[in-house]
Write a protein that holds these residues in place. Structure first.
Motif, PDB file in Angstrom:
ATOM      1  N   ARG A  91       0.869  -1.269  -0.156  1.00  0.00           N
ATOM      2  CA  ARG A  91      -0.135   0.014  -0.055  1.00  0.00           C
ATOM      3  C   ARG A  91       0.922   1.318  -0.095  1.00  0.00           C
ATOM      4  O   ARG A  91       0.473   2.136  -0.896  1.00  0.00           O
ATOM      5  CB  ARG A  91      -1.020   0.005   1.301  1.00  0.00           C
ATOM      6  CG  ARG A  91      -1.700   1.384   1.443  1.00  0.00           C
ATOM      7  CD  ARG A  91      -2.529   1.361   2.749  1.00  0.00           C
ATOM      8  NE  ARG A  91      -3.151   2.516   2.827  1.00  0.00           N
ATOM      9  CZ  ARG A  91      -2.581   3.433   3.709  1.00  0.00           C
ATOM     10  NH1 ARG A  91      -1.495   3.227   4.260  1.00  0.00           N
ATOM     11  NH2 ARG A  91      -3.322   4.470   3.809  1.00  0.00           N
ATOM     12  N   ASP A  92       1.632   1.399   0.861  1.00  0.00           N
ATOM     13  CA  ASP A  92       2.504   2.700   0.998  1.00  0.00           C
ATOM     14  C   ASP A  92       3.530   2.778  -0.096  1.00  0.00           C
ATOM     15  O   ASP A  92       3.498   3.939  -0.853  1.00  0.00           O
ATOM     16  CB  ASP A  92       3.448   2.571   2.263  1.00  0.00           C
ATOM     17  CG  ASP A  92       2.690   2.666   3.539  1.00  0.00           C
ATOM     18  OD1 ASP A  92       1.253   3.066   3.490  1.00  0.00           O
ATOM     19  OD2 ASP A  92       3.111   2.350   4.709  1.00  0.00           O
ATOM     20  N   ALA A  93       3.954   1.686  -0.731  1.00  0.00           N
ATOM     21  CA  ALA A  93       4.876   2.079  -1.909  1.00  0.00           C
ATOM     22  C   ALA A  93       3.901   2.543  -3.149  1.00  0.00           C
ATOM     23  O   ALA A  93       4.533   3.108  -3.970  1.00  0.00           O
ATOM     24  CB  ALA A  93       5.624   0.496  -2.326  1.00  0.00           C
ATOM     25  N   GLU A  94       2.754   1.607  -3.217  1.00  0.00           N
ATOM     26  CA  GLU A  94       1.842   2.289  -4.472  1.00  0.00           C
ATOM     27  C   GLU A  94       1.506   3.401  -4.302  1.00  0.00           C
ATOM     28  O   GLU A  94       1.523   4.321  -5.174  1.00  0.00           O
ATOM     29  CB  GLU A  94       0.752   1.300  -4.315  1.00  0.00           C
ATOM     30  CG  GLU A  94      -0.186   1.503  -5.732  1.00  0.00           C
ATOM     31  CD  GLU A  94       0.462   1.250  -6.932  1.00  0.00           C
ATOM     32  OE1 GLU A  94      -0.181   1.644  -7.796  1.00  0.00           O
ATOM     33  OE2 GLU A  94       1.553   0.463  -6.973  1.00  0.00           O
ATOM     34  N   CYS A  95       1.292   4.135  -3.115  1.00  0.00           N
ATOM     35  CA  CYS A  95       0.770   5.604  -2.800  1.00  0.00           C
ATOM     36  C   CYS A  95       2.042   6.306  -3.246  1.00  0.00           C
ATOM     37  O   CYS A  95       1.630   7.387  -3.812  1.00  0.00           O
ATOM     38  CB  CYS A  95       0.571   5.669  -1.434  1.00  0.00           C
ATOM     39  SG  CYS A  95      -1.263   4.909  -0.949  1.00  0.00           S
ATOM     40  N   GLN A  96       3.084   5.956  -2.830  1.00  0.00           N
ATOM     41  CA  GLN A  96       4.303   6.708  -3.075  1.00  0.00           C
ATOM     42  C   GLN A  96       4.453   6.884  -4.843  1.00  0.00           C
ATOM     43  O   GLN A  96       4.795   7.901  -5.594  1.00  0.00           O
ATOM     44  CB  GLN A  96       5.571   6.339  -2.552  1.00  0.00           C
ATOM     45  CG  GLN A  96       6.783   7.305  -2.639  1.00  0.00           C
ATOM     46  CD  GLN A  96       6.407   8.795  -2.346  1.00  0.00           C
ATOM     47  OE1 GLN A  96       6.197   8.840  -0.952  1.00  0.00           O
ATOM     48  NE2 GLN A  96       6.801   9.588  -3.018  1.00  0.00           N
ATOM     49  N   ARG A  97       4.321   5.631  -5.298  1.00  0.00           N
ATOM     50  CA  ARG A  97       4.362   5.527  -6.738  1.00  0.00           C
ATOM     51  C   ARG A  97       3.517   6.760  -7.617  1.00  0.00           C
ATOM     52  O   ARG A  97       3.905   7.080  -8.302  1.00  0.00           O
ATOM     53  CB  ARG A  97       4.276   4.227  -7.308  1.00  0.00           C
ATOM     54  CG  ARG A  97       4.485   3.864  -8.804  1.00  0.00           C
ATOM     55  CD  ARG A  97       4.143   2.309  -9.007  1.00  0.00           C
ATOM     56  NE  ARG A  97       2.814   2.116  -9.180  1.00  0.00           N
ATOM     57  CZ  ARG A  97       2.244   2.292 -10.204  1.00  0.00           C
ATOM     58  NH1 ARG A  97       2.788   2.754 -11.581  1.00  0.00           N
ATOM     59  NH2 ARG A  97       0.945   2.075 -10.542  1.00  0.00           N
TER      60      ARG A  97
END
Length: 132
Positions: A91-97
């Motif tokens: 989730r956090d990595a996708e949000c940053q992406r």
């Protein structure tokens, strides 16, 4: 009343290879080039070769998005939105992406059992990153 349509060379060239429904969500936009770049990057889509400057179909293995150049600015939002699914651990990595690709953070979910995050694309259309 529904009227059956006969065959024609043009219609046959666009025929679907199978009987299952094919679909595309259409997003009206002012800057079709910027929106093409953004949604292709976010969803891993490719521009269909038959697309033009006023209407583009962005194809992918998990669905399609179409972009349509709008003559008038869209003044009312939130009638439809895209959910981008990801593993809960990502989730956090996708949000940053999506932020790195040009999205704007709007808000986190206020439901502790549903940790989605709301973003806006470069033209203000809302979409969610949803861990599953």
């Amino acid at each position: 009343m529904f009227h059956a349509v006969g065959s024609s060379p043009q219609r046959d060239a666009l025929a679907m290879g199978d009987r299952s429904p094919h679909w595309s969500m259409v997003i009206n936009c002012a800057d079709i080039d910027r929106m093409t770049e953004f949604w292709c990057a976010v969803l891993g889509l490719e521009v269909d070769r038959r697309s033009g400057e006023a209407f583009r179909v962005l194809r992918g293995g998990h669905g399609n998005v179409a972009l349509q150049r709008a003559e008038d600015p869209v003044t009312y939002r939130h009638q439809m939105h895209v959910d981008v699914y990801c593993a809960a651990a990502d989730r956090d990595a996708e949000c940053q992406r999506v932020l790195d690709l040009g999205a704007t953070y709007v808000r986190d979910s206020d439901d502790p059992d549903d940790a989605f995050v709301v973003f806006a694309d470069p033209e203000g259309n809302l979409f969610c990153v949803c861990p599953i």
